[in-house]
Design a protein around this motif. Structure first.
Motif, PDB file in Angstrom:
ATOM      1  N   LEU A 250       0.790  -1.232   0.000  1.00 31.20           N
ATOM      2  CA  LEU A 250       0.000   0.000   0.000  1.00 31.20           C
ATOM      3  C   LEU A 250       0.823   1.284   0.000  1.00 31.20           C
ATOM      4  CD1 LEU A 250      -2.986   0.881   0.062  1.00 31.20           C
ATOM      5  CD2 LEU A 250      -2.853   0.870   2.574  1.00 31.20           C
ATOM      6  N   VAL A 251       2.125   1.205   0.311  1.00 29.01           N
ATOM      7  CA  VAL A 251       2.871   2.439   0.572  1.00 29.01           C
ATOM      8  C   VAL A 251       4.187   2.496  -0.195  1.00 29.01           C
ATOM      9  CG1 VAL A 251       4.013   1.510   2.623  1.00 29.01           C
ATOM     10  CG2 VAL A 251       3.711   3.980   2.414  1.00 29.01           C
ATOM     11  N   PHE A 252       4.514   3.699  -0.677  1.00 25.19           N
ATOM     12  CA  PHE A 252       5.854   4.051  -1.145  1.00 25.19           C
ATOM     13  C   PHE A 252       6.425   5.031  -0.118  1.00 25.19           C
ATOM     14  CE2 PHE A 252       3.934   3.679  -5.599  1.00 25.19           C
ATOM     15  CZ  PHE A 252       4.411   2.395  -5.810  1.00 25.19           C
ATOM     16  N   LYS A 253       7.599   4.727   0.403  1.00 24.69           N
ATOM     17  CA  LYS A 253       8.216   5.582   1.420  1.00 24.69           C
ATOM     18  C   LYS A 253       9.487   6.196   0.832  1.00 24.69           C
ATOM     19  CE  LYS A 253       9.466   5.330   6.353  1.00 24.69           C
ATOM     20  NZ  LYS A 253       9.510   4.418   7.524  1.00 24.69           N
ATOM     21  N   PHE A 254       9.594   7.522   0.906  1.00 23.10           N
ATOM     22  CA  PHE A 254      10.702   8.242   0.283  1.00 23.10           C
ATOM     23  C   PHE A 254      11.568   8.927   1.337  1.00 23.10           C
ATOM     24  CE2 PHE A 254       6.947   8.301  -2.429  1.00 23.10           C
ATOM     25  CZ  PHE A 254       7.430   7.771  -3.624  1.00 23.10           C
ATOM     26  N   CYS A 255      12.857   9.043   1.033  1.00 23.72           N
ATOM     27  CA  CYS A 255      13.751   9.766   1.947  1.00 23.72           C
ATOM     28  C   CYS A 255      14.989  10.212   1.177  1.00 23.72           C
ATOM     29  CB  CYS A 255      14.165   8.892   3.131  1.00 23.72           C
ATOM     30  SG  CYS A 255      15.289   7.545   2.675  1.00 23.72           S
ATOM     31  N   GLY A 266      23.193  14.802  -2.195  1.00 26.24           N
ATOM     32  CA  GLY A 266      22.824  13.810  -1.199  1.00 26.24           C
ATOM     33  C   GLY A 266      22.576  12.457  -1.836  1.00 26.24           C
ATOM     34  N   VAL A 267      21.932  11.588  -1.074  1.00 22.22           N
ATOM     35  CA  VAL A 267      21.540  10.268  -1.536  1.00 22.22           C
ATOM     36  C   VAL A 267      20.060  10.094  -1.215  1.00 22.22           C
ATOM     37  CG1 VAL A 267      21.902   7.781  -1.325  1.00 22.22           C
ATOM     38  CG2 VAL A 267      23.846   9.330  -1.130  1.00 22.22           C
ATOM     39  N   ALA A 268      19.286   9.602  -2.177  1.00 22.50           N
ATOM     40  CA  ALA A 268      17.851   9.424  -1.985  1.00 22.50           C
ATOM     41  C   ALA A 268      17.483   7.951  -2.076  1.00 22.50           C
ATOM     42  CB  ALA A 268      17.076  10.222  -3.031  1.00 22.50           C
ATOM     43  N   ALA A 269      16.292   7.618  -1.611  1.00 22.00           N
ATOM     44  CA  ALA A 269      15.865   6.221  -1.638  1.00 22.00           C
ATOM     45  C   ALA A 269      14.345   6.115  -1.644  1.00 22.00           C
ATOM     46  CB  ALA A 269      16.429   5.470  -0.428  1.00 22.00           C
ATOM     47  N   ILE A 270      13.870   4.964  -2.120  1.00 26.52           N
ATOM     48  CA  ILE A 270      12.478   4.572  -1.970  1.00 26.52           C
ATOM     49  C   ILE A 270      12.462   3.249  -1.215  1.00 26.52           C
ATOM     50  CG2 ILE A 270      12.411   3.362  -4.204  1.00 26.52           C
ATOM     51  CD1 ILE A 270       9.462   4.181  -4.439  1.00 26.52           C
ATOM     52  N   ALA A 271      11.520   3.117  -0.292  1.00 27.13           N
ATOM     53  CA  ALA A 271      11.305   1.861   0.414  1.00 27.13           C
ATOM     54  C   ALA A 271       9.890   1.389   0.116  1.00 27.13           C
ATOM     55  CB  ALA A 271      11.502   2.047   1.921  1.00 27.13           C
ATOM     56  N   ALA A 272       9.736   0.107  -0.116  1.00 31.30           N
ATOM     57  CA  ALA A 272       8.424  -0.438  -0.447  1.00 31.30           C
ATOM     58  C   ALA A 272       8.462  -1.949  -0.273  1.00 31.30           C
ATOM     59  CB  ALA A 272       8.027  -0.058  -1.874  1.00 31.30           C
ATOM     60  N   SER A 273       7.343  -2.601  -0.536  1.00 30.60           N
ATOM     61  CA  SER A 273       7.266  -4.052  -0.449  1.00 30.60           C
ATOM     62  C   SER A 273       8.099  -4.694  -1.548  1.00 30.60           C
ATOM     63  CB  SER A 273       5.814  -4.496  -0.596  1.00 30.60           C
ATOM     64  OG  SER A 273       5.351  -4.239  -1.922  1.00 30.60           O
TER      65      SER A 273
END
Length: 428
Positions: A250-255, A266-273
């Motif tokens: 259900l979620v995409f998490k960004f940072c 910087g460095v970016a990322a996505i976290a998900a299932s």
């Protein structure tokens, strides 16, 4: 001082004359101050300068798994960078894909991919008659700009002290399969500095959207951006909650580390299932052979681990905290008794949200600009730049020097008073 509403017309006119003279004195100073965006100040950027010395021509540039970081390879990021950013946002490293320098770019790509290729096999949004997003307000203007760019209809959702109005969110996503997402800044929200309550996060995780391709766009921009070491907001982790609720996809998490190290590097990322990440990688393989591994490597070797990053963020807090407190203390001193505005004292993040009398925000921002201080445009914190109450103003204290900030805040308060007097006089 009595509230402005309780003052007589004559008293208000006399006060306006006095404040008007002060305003003309400000104009004569020829100020050129910019408080329009939440950019780190030069002293904050200086904190990371030793990162420039981490890698040199003599450095071993192989990552932990043995790959030469100068060369092609490792589509989803080096393992130690995935671990560092995973620890930062409280998710397992295997649920992370590392990107370039900007989480905004990752969010744009995620929306763009959905428009052209759908979400995990769903119909591409470009082939649908209508696509909608929910937008908590006041909110982040760059989120709104992405969705507007792709022609996605935006639906404002009022923010409460515990996060978005979840009754409204639950009802809308359950009844309308055209709603494909919601923007969220769950910790120290932009611009109000609100952190979602445990119950709000759990209600997000339990959502039952009509659209199978609905996703929560969870922008964890300020997860480690505390102002106080002993008074910090806590946010429960959304991916784990979704897993427990039977909604793992259900979620995409960004940072990113944009406001930790260097905004431009910087460095970016996505976290998900796992299922979401597998679908993303199928597209990503055509986009890149791998993002800048040398930048990933230098971040890991500089911070070493989450404790190193937290220690670094304390240095940021030592710079930001006095700036926030200077603005908030001035608002308290000059405006609390006047009854012409309200604000929240955030415990972290990058902004202070000011609510003026209805119909005054644009005039206040314009008056500040007339005297040489540029603020975020009034209305920017709402979709399409349309604040229906014309009352929200985002204050960004980070970039000016303390001396500049004191001057800018003094002028801002003066403009609030002058515009508010005109508003009250018009109604008397």
């Amino acid at each position: 001082m009595p509230s402005y509403e309780s003052m007589s017309k004559q008293e208000l006119l006399q006060l306006k004359e006095k404040l008007g003279a002060e305003f003309e004195a400000f104009k004569a100073k020829g100020l050129k101050l910019d408080m329009s965006r939440g950019k780190p100040g030069a002293d904050q950027l200086d904190l990371s300068m030793k990162m420039m010395d981490v890698l040199s021509s003599e450095t071993n540039l192989k990552c932990a798994e043995g790959t030469d970081c100068r060369n092609y390879g490792i589509l989803d990021g080096i393992a130690e960078a995935k671990q560092l950013l995973g620890d930062m946002i409280e998710v397992p490293a295997e649920n992370i894909i590392i990107y370039g320098n900007s989480s905004l770019n990752v969010m744009y790509d995620t929306v763009s991919r959905s428009v052209t290729h759908g979400v995990m096999g769903s119909t591409p949004w470009c082939k649908l008659d209508e696509v909608k997003f929910l937008c908590p307000v006041p909110g982040y203007d760059r989120h709104f700009a992405i969705t507007e760019f792709f022609g996605i209809e935006m639906i404002p959702i009022p923010m409460t002290s515990t996060g978005p109005d979840m009754d409204m969110v639950e009802r809308l996503v359950a009844e309308d399969d055209a709603i494909k997402g919601i923007w969220c800044v769950p910790k120290y929200s932009n611009p109000q500095g609100i952190t979602y309550s445990d119950e709000t996060v759990r209600r997000f995780a339990r959502l039952q959207p009509a659209a199978k391709d609905f996703r929560i766009y969870w922008d964890n921009a300020y997860g480690v951006h505390h102002l106080y070491e002993d008074d910090q907001d806590m946010l429960i982790e959304i991916l784990a909650e979704c897993e427990r609720a039977g909604n793992p996809d259900l979620v995409f998490k960004f940072c990113s580390t944009s406001k930790i190290s260097f905004p431009g590097s910087g460095v970016a990322a996505i976290a998900a299932s796992a299922a979401n990440l597998e679908f993303i990688k199928k597209q990503l393989v055509f986009q890149t052979i791998g993002y800048d591994k040398l930048n990933q490597l230098r971040h890991v070797r500089y911070y070493k681990n989450l404790d190193g990053m937290k220690a670094h963020m304390k240095l940021h807090a030592n710079i930001l905290r006095p700036k926030f407190e200077a603005v908030l203390d001035t608002l308290d001193k000059e405006l609390s008794a006047c009854g012409i505005g309200s604000w929240i004292r955030p415990k972290g993040g990058y902004f202070i949200s000011f609510e003026s009398l209805e119909g005054c925000a644009k005039a206040i921002v314009a008056k500040c600009k007339e005297a040489g201080v540029v603020m975020t445009p009034a209305g920017a914190t709402y979709p399409y730049g349309n604040d229906p109450h014309d009352s929200n103003i985002r204050i960004a204290p980070s970039f000016p020097t303390p001396e500049e900030l004191a001057t800018a805040t003094e002028l801002f308060v003066l403009c609030v008073k002058l515009v508010s007097i005109d508003k009250i006089l018009a109604n008397k």
